[in-house]
Design a protein around this motif. Structure first.
Motif, PDB file in Angstrom:
ATOM      1  N   ARG A   1     -15.544 -28.883  13.904  1.00 37.17           N
ATOM      2  CA  ARG A   1     -16.061 -30.128  13.332  1.00 37.17           C
ATOM      3  C   ARG A   1     -17.528 -29.949  12.970  1.00 37.17           C
ATOM      4  NH1 ARG A   1     -12.763 -35.045  12.816  1.00 37.17           N
ATOM      5  NH2 ARG A   1     -10.750 -34.351  13.595  1.00 37.17           N
ATOM      6  N   TYR A   2     -17.958 -30.674  11.924  1.00 36.49           N
ATOM      7  CA  TYR A   2     -19.366 -30.611  11.558  1.00 36.49           C
ATOM      8  C   TYR A   2     -20.251 -31.050  12.722  1.00 36.49           C
ATOM      9  CZ  TYR A   2     -18.314 -30.004   6.580  1.00 36.49           C
ATOM     10  OH  TYR A   2     -17.889 -29.519   5.384  1.00 36.49           O
ATOM     11  N   GLY A   3     -21.412 -30.412  12.812  1.00 39.67           N
ATOM     12  CA  GLY A   3     -22.386 -30.776  13.827  1.00 39.67           C
ATOM     13  C   GLY A   3     -23.395 -29.666  14.025  1.00 39.67           C
ATOM     14  N   GLY A   4     -24.677 -29.997  13.929  1.00 38.20           N
ATOM     15  CA  GLY A   4     -25.713 -29.013  14.190  1.00 38.20           C
ATOM     16  C   GLY A   4     -26.668 -28.767  13.042  1.00 38.20           C
ATOM     17  N   ILE A   5     -26.385 -29.323  11.865  1.00 41.44           N
ATOM     18  CA  ILE A   5     -27.279 -29.101  10.731  1.00 41.44           C
ATOM     19  C   ILE A   5     -28.645 -29.740  10.971  1.00 41.44           C
ATOM     20  CG2 ILE A   5     -26.486 -31.146   9.461  1.00 41.44           C
ATOM     21  CD1 ILE A   5     -27.614 -27.735   7.989  1.00 41.44           C
TER      22      ILE A   5
ATOM     23  N   GLY B   1     -21.520 -24.290   6.035  1.00 44.82           N
ATOM     24  CA  GLY B   1     -21.556 -25.513   6.819  1.00 44.82           C
ATOM     25  C   GLY B   1     -21.766 -25.186   8.288  1.00 44.82           C
ATOM     26  N   VAL B   2     -22.440 -26.085   8.989  1.00 47.40           N
ATOM     27  CA  VAL B   2     -22.680 -25.888  10.423  1.00 47.40           C
ATOM     28  C   VAL B   2     -21.635 -26.678  11.198  1.00 47.40           C
ATOM     29  CG1 VAL B   2     -24.327 -26.129  12.306  1.00 47.40           C
ATOM     30  CG2 VAL B   2     -25.142 -25.625   9.990  1.00 47.40           C
ATOM     31  N   LYS B   3     -20.836 -25.955  11.983  1.00 47.65           N
ATOM     32  CA  LYS B   3     -19.757 -26.604  12.722  1.00 47.65           C
ATOM     33  C   LYS B   3     -19.751 -26.169  14.181  1.00 47.65           C
ATOM     34  CE  LYS B   3     -16.664 -27.255   8.771  1.00 47.65           C
ATOM     35  NZ  LYS B   3     -15.286 -27.090   8.239  1.00 47.65           N
ATOM     36  N   LYS B   4     -19.189 -27.047  15.003  1.00 47.78           N
ATOM     37  CA  LYS B   4     -19.018 -26.750  16.420  1.00 47.78           C
ATOM     38  C   LYS B   4     -17.529 -26.576  16.698  1.00 47.78           C
ATOM     39  CE  LYS B   4     -23.110 -29.328  17.896  1.00 47.78           C
ATOM     40  NZ  LYS B   4     -23.628 -30.441  18.737  1.00 47.78           N
ATOM     41  N   VAL B   5     -17.221 -25.688  17.604  1.00 44.79           N
ATOM     42  CA  VAL B   5     -15.837 -25.458  17.994  1.00 44.79           C
ATOM     43  C   VAL B   5     -15.517 -26.347  19.185  1.00 44.79           C
ATOM     44  CG1 VAL B   5     -14.128 -23.775  18.753  1.00 44.79           C
ATOM     45  CG2 VAL B   5     -15.949 -23.094  17.166  1.00 44.79           C
ATOM     46  N   LEU B   6     -14.517 -27.201  19.024  1.00 47.16           N
ATOM     47  CA  LEU B   6     -14.122 -28.117  20.080  1.00 47.16           C
ATOM     48  C   LEU B   6     -13.000 -27.505  20.908  1.00 47.16           C
ATOM     49  CD1 LEU B   6     -14.088 -31.440  18.021  1.00 47.16           C
ATOM     50  CD2 LEU B   6     -15.994 -30.375  19.223  1.00 47.16           C
ATOM     51  N   GLN B   7     -12.640 -28.217  21.970  1.00 51.05           N
ATOM     52  CA  GLN B   7     -11.534 -27.762  22.812  1.00 51.05           C
ATOM     53  C   GLN B   7     -10.263 -27.628  21.969  1.00 51.05           C
ATOM     54  OE1 GLN B   7     -10.618 -30.420  26.010  1.00 51.05           O
ATOM     55  NE2 GLN B   7      -9.402 -28.936  27.127  1.00 51.05           N
TER      56      GLN B   7
END
Length: 364
Positions: free
Chosen positions: A261-265, A250-256
């Motif tokens: 969370r998912y994001g970037g696919i 899965g493509v995920k972003k690292v938040l503060q």
């Protein structure tokens, strides 16, 4: 702050988890129905966080505070949170603490006779556990744009999220045609492809990618070539955020704070399509735009029906249940069943069959 007193039942209501359109319509309906019973409604602020505060953070809700304008508003007037499991609450020193007794104490402090929780599966799991431990009555109202809660055909917020995604496709189509482009639209949905599927059909997409159906870039490229062969110079692709890469991740972003969370696919798929087809490709990520819109008429209707039925359940003494939509009407089911039955896209369901009948590719 001292909780107000009034004869009759006093019920609390809170919104928990991610926000969505239609939450205020539920609150409005609860207040109207409860007022008809002669009851008082206390709105608890920031989900269970309001019950952790001392004094407890709440506001009294009456007919004067829930006019028609409120029903048209997105978000929630009470605030919400999707962080901080009270049974393992993150403390400033990095440790986890069980603060469930504090929340139960906050409930007691308000002198509530029952609690209505508006949430998704994660919120319901926590609220049900709190209700069982504290011995207080609870009723759940399902809300999630992902529409993945079991035992209900639709949840509050889903219809509006789909409408926003369809509007995005409507706006992307003419610019795609003007520049001979392949437009990729990434939509939310967590681990289910309901939004992508419904929006893709309604928005005239050529390709719909959902986590329930494996795909290949070769199949997507073949579909885009078929579109070109018809004489059309553009294509629309909808991809759900939980779709995995070709390597199965899965493509995920690292938040503060380190949360992922998912994001970037969408960018990943866009690059693959460009490499495979030579097409000029652009990617649009809707993200939280799907949550913040004015609720659609259907979401307002569903929310209103859910709110009324939730109060009626309290009047009937039926607790630990979730209101649900089934066969064009409101029912109620054990909240444990709703939590246990995850609702992903059915591969032999009507919408998948419809998409295939319209010659929409799933990349398989």
């Amino acid at each position: 702050m001292t909780a107000p007193t009034k004869a009759g039942k006093r019920i609390g209501i809170l919104t928990s988890g991610g926000d969505c359109a239609g939450l205020n319509a539920v609150i409005r309906a609860v207040v109207h129905r409860a007022t008809g019973y002669g009851w008082q409604v206390l709105g608890i602020k920031e989900g269970t966080q309001g019950l952790l505060q001392r004094p407890v953070q709440y506001q009294t809700l009456d007919l004067g505070s829930v006019d028609g304008h409120m029903m048209r508003q997105g978000g929630t007037i009470l605030g919400t949170t999707n962080r901080g499991d009270p049974f393992a609450y993150p403390m400033p020193d990095g440790t986890l603490k069980d603060r469930s007794d504090e929340i139960i104490g906050g409930y007691r402090e308000l002198g509530l006779d029952a609690l209505i929780g508006i949430g998704g599966d994660g919120s319901f799991a926590i609220l049900h556990k709190l209700a069982q431990k504290g011995g207080f009555p609870m009723v759940g109202v399902p809300k999630t744009i992902d529409n993945d809660l079991g035992k209900t055909e639709v949840s509050v917020g889903y219809d509006t999220a789909v409408a926003v995604a369809v509007e995005a496709l409507d706006r992307l189509q003419p610019t795609a045609a003007s520049h001979h482009r392949v437009m990729v639209l990434e939509v939310m949905g967590r681990d289910a492809g309901h939004i992508a599927l419904a929006a893709g059909i309604a928005g005239g997409a050529d390709v719909i990618l959902i986590p329930e159906i494996p795909y290949s870039i070769e199949s997507i490229a073949a579909k885009i070539q078929d579109v070109r062969n018809t004489g059309r110079n553009f294509a629309l692709v909808v991809v759900s955020e939980a779709v995995k890469t070709l390597e199965g991740t899965g493509v995920k972003k690292v938040l503060q704070g380190g949360e992922k969370r998912y994001g970037g696919i969408g960018d990943y798929i866009g690059e693959k399509i460009a490499d495979a087809t030579g097409a000029e490709t652009r990617v649009t990520v809707l993200g939280h735009v799907q949550r913040g819109s004015m609720p659609s008429p259907r979401d307002r209707l569903i929310a209103s029906a859910f709110g009324v039925h939730a109060v009626d359940l309290i009047a009937e003494g039926k607790f630990n249940r979730m209101v649900a939509w089934s066969n064009r009407g409101v029912i109620d089911v054990p909240i444990t069943e709703a939590i246990e039955h995850y609702s992903c896209v059915e591969l032999d369901g009507a919408l998948v069959k419809t998409a295939r009948g319209l010659n929409i590719s799933f990349g398989d």
